[in-house]
Design a protein around this motif. Structure first.
Motif, PDB file in Angstrom:
ATOM      1  N   ALA A 137       0.937  -0.824  -0.126  1.00 24.05           N
ATOM      2  CA  ALA A 137       0.128  -0.334  -0.130  1.00 24.05           C
ATOM      3  C   ALA A 137       0.327   1.301   0.360  1.00 24.05           C
ATOM      4  CB  ALA A 137      -1.274  -0.129   1.358  1.00 24.05           C
ATOM      5  N   ALA A 138       2.201   1.917   0.554  1.00 25.88           N
ATOM      6  CA  ALA A 138       2.750   2.335   1.079  1.00 25.88           C
ATOM      7  C   ALA A 138       3.579   2.709  -0.214  1.00 25.88           C
ATOM      8  CB  ALA A 138       3.628   2.355   1.834  1.00 25.88           C
ATOM      9  N   ALA A 139       3.874   1.686  -1.601  1.00 28.67           N
ATOM     10  CA  ALA A 139       4.831   1.574  -2.648  1.00 28.67           C
ATOM     11  C   ALA A 139       3.865   1.941  -3.854  1.00 28.67           C
ATOM     12  CB  ALA A 139       4.598   0.246  -3.080  1.00 28.67           C
ATOM     13  N   ILE A 140       2.328   2.710  -3.421  1.00 28.55           N
ATOM     14  CA  ILE A 140       1.494   2.479  -4.646  1.00 28.55           C
ATOM     15  C   ILE A 140       2.292   4.287  -4.706  1.00 28.55           C
ATOM     16  CG2 ILE A 140      -1.296   3.690  -5.134  1.00 28.55           C
ATOM     17  CD1 ILE A 140      -1.682   0.241  -3.456  1.00 28.55           C
ATOM     18  N   THR A 141       2.043   4.887  -5.980  1.00 29.82           N
ATOM     19  CA  THR A 141       2.284   6.342  -6.611  1.00 29.82           C
ATOM     20  C   THR A 141       0.770   6.749  -6.789  1.00 29.82           C
ATOM     21  OG1 THR A 141       3.591   6.143  -7.880  1.00 29.82           O
ATOM     22  CG2 THR A 141       3.946   6.133  -5.998  1.00 29.82           C
ATOM     23  N   ASP A 142       0.147   7.804  -8.023  1.00 29.54           N
ATOM     24  CA  ASP A 142      -0.208   9.026  -8.484  1.00 29.54           C
ATOM     25  C   ASP A 142       0.160   8.166 -10.194  1.00 29.54           C
ATOM     26  OD1 ASP A 142       2.614   9.695  -9.425  1.00 29.54           O
ATOM     27  OD2 ASP A 142       1.476  11.845  -9.375  1.00 29.54           O
ATOM     28  N   ARG A 143       1.254   6.781 -10.189  1.00 27.42           N
ATOM     29  CA  ARG A 143       1.669   6.555 -11.302  1.00 27.42           C
ATOM     30  C   ARG A 143       1.339   5.109 -11.575  1.00 27.42           C
ATOM     31  NH1 ARG A 143       4.768   8.853 -15.270  1.00 27.42           N
ATOM     32  NH2 ARG A 143       3.419   7.446 -16.368  1.00 27.42           N
ATOM     33  N   GLU A 191      -9.034  -4.765   3.831  1.00 29.69           N
ATOM     34  CA  GLU A 191      -8.338  -3.818   4.503  1.00 29.69           C
ATOM     35  C   GLU A 191      -7.036  -3.009   3.609  1.00 29.69           C
ATOM     36  OE1 GLU A 191      -6.289  -4.449   8.345  1.00 29.69           O
ATOM     37  OE2 GLU A 191      -8.921  -4.601   9.403  1.00 29.69           O
ATOM     38  N   PHE A 192      -6.772  -3.911   2.941  1.00 30.38           N
ATOM     39  CA  PHE A 192      -6.250  -3.249   1.975  1.00 30.38           C
ATOM     40  C   PHE A 192      -6.641  -2.788   0.419  1.00 30.38           C
ATOM     41  CE2 PHE A 192      -3.760  -4.471  -1.941  1.00 30.38           C
ATOM     42  CZ  PHE A 192      -2.440  -3.916  -2.333  1.00 30.38           C
ATOM     43  N   VAL A 193      -7.966  -3.011   0.414  1.00 28.33           N
ATOM     44  CA  VAL A 193      -8.158  -3.122  -1.184  1.00 28.33           C
ATOM     45  C   VAL A 193      -9.025  -1.579  -0.546  1.00 28.33           C
ATOM     46  CG1 VAL A 193     -10.841  -3.199  -1.935  1.00 28.33           C
ATOM     47  CG2 VAL A 193      -8.981  -5.816  -2.166  1.00 28.33           C
ATOM     48  N   ASP A 194      -9.212  -1.180   0.806  1.00 24.30           N
ATOM     49  CA  ASP A 194     -10.255  -0.102   1.385  1.00 24.30           C
ATOM     50  C   ASP A 194      -9.216   0.675   1.462  1.00 24.30           C
ATOM     51  OD1 ASP A 194     -12.769  -0.602   1.693  1.00 24.30           O
ATOM     52  OD2 ASP A 194     -12.227  -1.575   3.890  1.00 24.30           O
ATOM     53  N   ARG A 195      -7.872   0.713   1.621  1.00 21.31           N
ATOM     54  CA  ARG A 195      -6.624   1.832   1.209  1.00 21.31           C
ATOM     55  C   ARG A 195      -6.254   2.107  -0.065  1.00 21.31           C
ATOM     56  NH1 ARG A 195      -1.847  -0.660   5.215  1.00 21.31           N
ATOM     57  NH2 ARG A 195      -1.113   1.102   4.834  1.00 21.31           N
ATOM     58  N   VAL A 196      -6.250   1.180  -1.088  1.00 20.95           N
ATOM     59  CA  VAL A 196      -5.653   0.906  -2.537  1.00 20.95           C
ATOM     60  C   VAL A 196      -6.892   2.472  -3.063  1.00 20.95           C
ATOM     61  CG1 VAL A 196      -5.504   0.570  -4.674  1.00 20.95           C
ATOM     62  CG2 VAL A 196      -4.841  -1.299  -2.524  1.00 20.95           C
ATOM     63  N   PRO A 197      -6.907   4.072  -3.994  1.00 16.05           N
ATOM     64  CA  PRO A 197      -7.037   4.247  -4.501  1.00 16.05           C
ATOM     65  C   PRO A 197      -8.256   3.927  -5.728  1.00 16.05           C
ATOM     66  CG  PRO A 197      -4.579   4.631  -4.272  1.00 16.05           C
ATOM     67  CD  PRO A 197      -4.863   3.971  -4.057  1.00 16.05           C
ATOM     68  N   SER A 198      -9.349   4.594  -5.574  1.00 12.73           N
ATOM     69  CA  SER A 198     -10.199   3.198  -6.681  1.00 12.73           C
ATOM     70  C   SER A 198     -10.142   3.746  -7.448  1.00 12.73           C
ATOM     71  CB  SER A 198     -11.770   4.383  -6.067  1.00 12.73           C
ATOM     72  OG  SER A 198     -11.315   6.044  -6.843  1.00 12.73           O
ATOM     73  N   ASP A 199      -8.985   4.255  -8.276  1.00 14.90           N
ATOM     74  CA  ASP A 199      -8.952   4.104  -9.748  1.00 14.90           C
ATOM     75  C   ASP A 199      -7.732   3.572  -9.910  1.00 14.90           C
ATOM     76  OD1 ASP A 199      -6.752   5.919  -8.437  1.00 14.90           O
ATOM     77  OD2 ASP A 199      -6.214   7.283 -10.008  1.00 14.90           O
ATOM     78  N   VAL A 200      -6.700   2.018  -9.032  1.00 15.87           N
ATOM     79  CA  VAL A 200      -6.244   1.196  -9.553  1.00 15.87           C
ATOM     80  C   VAL A 200      -6.720   0.183  -8.992  1.00 15.87           C
ATOM     81  CG1 VAL A 200      -4.375   0.513  -8.250  1.00 15.87           C
ATOM     82  CG2 VAL A 200      -4.031   3.234  -8.160  1.00 15.87           C
ATOM     83  N   GLU A 218     -17.787  -5.920  -4.346  1.00 14.97           N
ATOM     84  CA  GLU A 218     -18.338  -4.541  -2.831  1.00 14.97           C
ATOM     85  C   GLU A 218     -17.696  -3.614  -4.216  1.00 14.97           C
ATOM     86  OE1 GLU A 218     -16.618  -5.849   0.661  1.00 14.97           O
ATOM     87  OE2 GLU A 218     -18.305  -7.310   0.839  1.00 14.97           O
ATOM     88  N   HIS A 219     -15.935  -3.399  -4.741  1.00 13.64           N
ATOM     89  CA  HIS A 219     -15.120  -2.735  -5.343  1.00 13.64           C
ATOM     90  C   HIS A 219     -15.383  -3.056  -6.724  1.00 13.64           C
ATOM     91  CE1 HIS A 219     -13.758  -1.732  -0.819  1.00 13.64           C
ATOM     92  NE2 HIS A 219     -14.306  -2.509  -0.941  1.00 13.64           N
ATOM     93  N   PRO A 220     -15.901  -1.393  -7.877  1.00 12.41           N
ATOM     94  CA  PRO A 220     -15.261  -1.390  -8.616  1.00 12.41           C
ATOM     95  C   PRO A 220     -14.307  -1.593  -9.228  1.00 12.41           C
ATOM     96  CG  PRO A 220     -17.028  -0.332  -8.068  1.00 12.41           C
ATOM     97  CD  PRO A 220     -16.089  -0.338  -6.794  1.00 12.41           C
ATOM     98  N   ASN A 221     -13.275  -1.433  -8.577  1.00  9.72           N
ATOM     99  CA  ASN A 221     -11.770  -1.571  -9.159  1.00  9.72           C
ATOM    100  C   ASN A 221     -10.549  -3.463  -8.990  1.00  9.72           C
ATOM    101  OD1 ASN A 221     -11.574  -1.447  -6.894  1.00  9.72           O
ATOM    102  ND2 ASN A 221      -8.997  -0.120  -6.521  1.00  9.72           N
ATOM    103  N   VAL A 222     -11.667  -4.085  -8.554  1.00  6.85           N
ATOM    104  CA  VAL A 222     -11.023  -5.421  -7.782  1.00  6.85           C
ATOM    105  C   VAL A 222     -11.633  -5.989  -9.232  1.00  6.85           C
ATOM    106  CG1 VAL A 222     -10.968  -7.426  -6.503  1.00  6.85           C
ATOM    107  CG2 VAL A 222     -11.403  -5.232  -5.522  1.00  6.85           C
ATOM    108  N   CYS A 223     -10.641  -6.867 -10.140  1.00  4.89           N
ATOM    109  CA  CYS A 223     -11.063  -7.855 -11.321  1.00  4.89           C
ATOM    110  C   CYS A 223     -10.091  -9.264 -10.525  1.00  4.89           C
ATOM    111  CB  CYS A 223      -9.556  -7.565 -12.277  1.00  4.89           C
ATOM    112  SG  CYS A 223     -10.225  -8.648 -13.367  1.00  4.89           S
ATOM    113  N   VAL A 224     -11.081 -10.065 -10.872  1.00  7.00           N
ATOM    114  CA  VAL A 224     -10.573 -11.660  -9.658  1.00  7.00           C
ATOM    115  C   VAL A 224      -9.990 -12.688 -11.069  1.00  7.00           C
ATOM    116  CG1 VAL A 224     -11.202 -13.582  -8.758  1.00  7.00           C
ATOM    117  CG2 VAL A 224     -12.266 -11.470  -7.921  1.00  7.00           C
ATOM    118  N   LEU A 225      -8.948 -12.985 -10.903  1.00  9.45           N
ATOM    119  CA  LEU A 225      -8.363 -14.455 -12.104  1.00  9.45           C
ATOM    120  C   LEU A 225      -8.715 -15.424 -11.660  1.00  9.45           C
ATOM    121  CD1 LEU A 225      -4.890 -12.396 -13.547  1.00  9.45           C
ATOM    122  CD2 LEU A 225      -7.624 -12.109 -15.055  1.00  9.45           C
ATOM    123  N   ARG A 226      -8.601 -16.321 -12.531  1.00 11.96           N
ATOM    124  CA  ARG A 226      -9.271 -18.260 -12.075  1.00 11.96           C
ATOM    125  C   ARG A 226      -8.904 -19.325 -13.329  1.00 11.96           C
ATOM    126  NH1 ARG A 226     -14.847 -18.613  -8.256  1.00 11.96           N
ATOM    127  NH2 ARG A 226     -14.132 -16.924  -6.261  1.00 11.96           N
TER     128      ARG A 226
END
Length: 364
Positions: free
Chosen positions: A149-155, A179-188, A214-222
């Motif tokens: 989470a701390a490694a996320i930047t505006d890029r 908790e991690f997903v809640d911390r990630v910006p919604s455009d990531v 619950e989150h539009p920015n989550v993608c699941v791979l199977r």
């Protein structure tokens, strides 16, 4: 004057791109059986129903497959209670990851992922022109979600979470990931790679599908490669909200999943209970081998996959060679450790013997 030709100009971002290294096949040995435990393959032969489904569809090999993979997507939609338009089928979950990063990354953007994790991640990121942001695992071989989470930047355009983690084995708990997903910006975009989902027995493990809802920015791979014995047919799928799913389908080559592969996947779903019985056998073998190696003194991290990790460090190549000398080929990551797939009981017995001898000669 025309300058001398130097060949086609390639993208600068591809310079130095790492190559994917598959698990080595077992060499032919005279007088004994060699086992391949280097590729996380399901050691069970395909069920007769799967073979029959493929044979029955061979007669249409002269025709293109269904572009939308409609029958399979429809079946998955009913099973998982996910809208049809939220699916994107592809040639395995790894190909879908490549296309996802192509869909969200511009040159110079960033992709964050744990390391060590699936070795295709840095390749896919660099192929998309993105910068690779690798966040070290914790001492117990788990994702360090706080550091990620701390490694996320505006890029940052995408974050990848592999659970269970390949090649080390631990899963991420649902509480941690939520908790991690809640911390990630919604455009990531958050990509949850669940290639080994069916092997998880930890009740606290993350539920990627619940987080997607619950989150539009989550993608699941199977994938159908592991638990469903279809590694050779390359069938996987992504689940994501619009517009991610739509963009992913746009980036996926047309007719990616063949009719033969789709029919095999449908047959696998139809006999899923029997396939999951085989998975249960592999899980029991995993417990047997890992418990035995830990009792012998090896430090094996927690694993919820169909493999486990031997953190051999500088002696990784030596451990891999000892395994091969005894009759099994494992996946060595020089300087880090060995990933050992759970295979046939006879192969697992060899790993137990080698690991026990290794622990005795390498105390501590």
């Amino acid at each position: 004057m025309t300058p001398p030709s130097t060949g086609p100009r390639l993208r600068e971002s591809l310079q130095g791109i790492p190559s994917y290294k598959p698990g080595r096949p077992a060499p032919v040995a005279t007088g004994r059986t060699m086992y391949k435990l280097s590729s996380n393959e399901n050691p069970f032969p395909p069920l007769p129903e799967l073979e029959e489904a493929v044979r029955a569809s061979v007669h249409v090999m002269n025709r293109y497959p269904d572009l939308a993979c409609g029958r399979l997507v429809g079946s998955l939609s009913e099973r998982l209670d996910v809208p049809v338009n939220h699916f994107a089928p592809g040639t395995g979950s790894v190909a879908l990851l490549y296309h996802l990063l192509q869909a969200v990354c511009e040159p110079g953007d960033e992709v964050v992922y744990a390391w060590r994790s699936f070795e295709a991640y840095p390749i896919a990121a660099q192929a998309a022109g993105a910068n690779r942001i690798q966040v070290p695992l914790t001492a117990d071989a788990r994702h360090d979600l706080d550091a990620m989470a701390a490694a996320i930047t505006d890029r940052t355009r995408a974050v990848i979470v592999c659970t269970p983690n390949n090649p080390t084995g631990p899963t991420v708990s649902h509480r941690e990931l939520a908790e991690f997903v809640d911390r990630v910006p919604s455009d990531v975009l958050i990509v949850i790679d669940e290639a080994y989902l069916q092997f998880i027995r930890d009740p606290q493990a993350a539920d990627g599908l619940a987080l997607y809802r619950e989150h539009p920015n989550v993608c699941v791979l199977r994938t159908f490669s592991k638990a469903y014995c279809l590694a050779n047919f390359r069938v996987g799928f992504a689940i994501a909200h619009d517009p991610v799913a739509e963009a992913l389908r746009a980036c996926t080559p047309p007719f990616a999943v063949s009719t033969l592969a789709e029919e095999a996947a449908l047959a696998a779903l139809a006999c899923e209970n029997r396939l999951l019985e085989q998975v249960e056998v592999l899980v029991k073998e995993r417990f047997r081998v890992v418990d035995g190696l830990r009792a012998a003194g090896l430090r094996i991290p927690a694993t919820e996959a169909n493999f486990f990790w031997v953190p051999a460090g500088a002696e990784t190549d030596d451990f891999a060679q000892a395994c091969e000398d005894a009759g099994v080929v494992v996946r060595a990551f020089p300087g880090d450790g060995c990933r050992v797939s759970i295979g046939e009981p006879a192969a697992n017995d060899i790993v137990l013997e080698v690991g026990t001898r290794w622990a005795a000669s390498h105390p501590g």
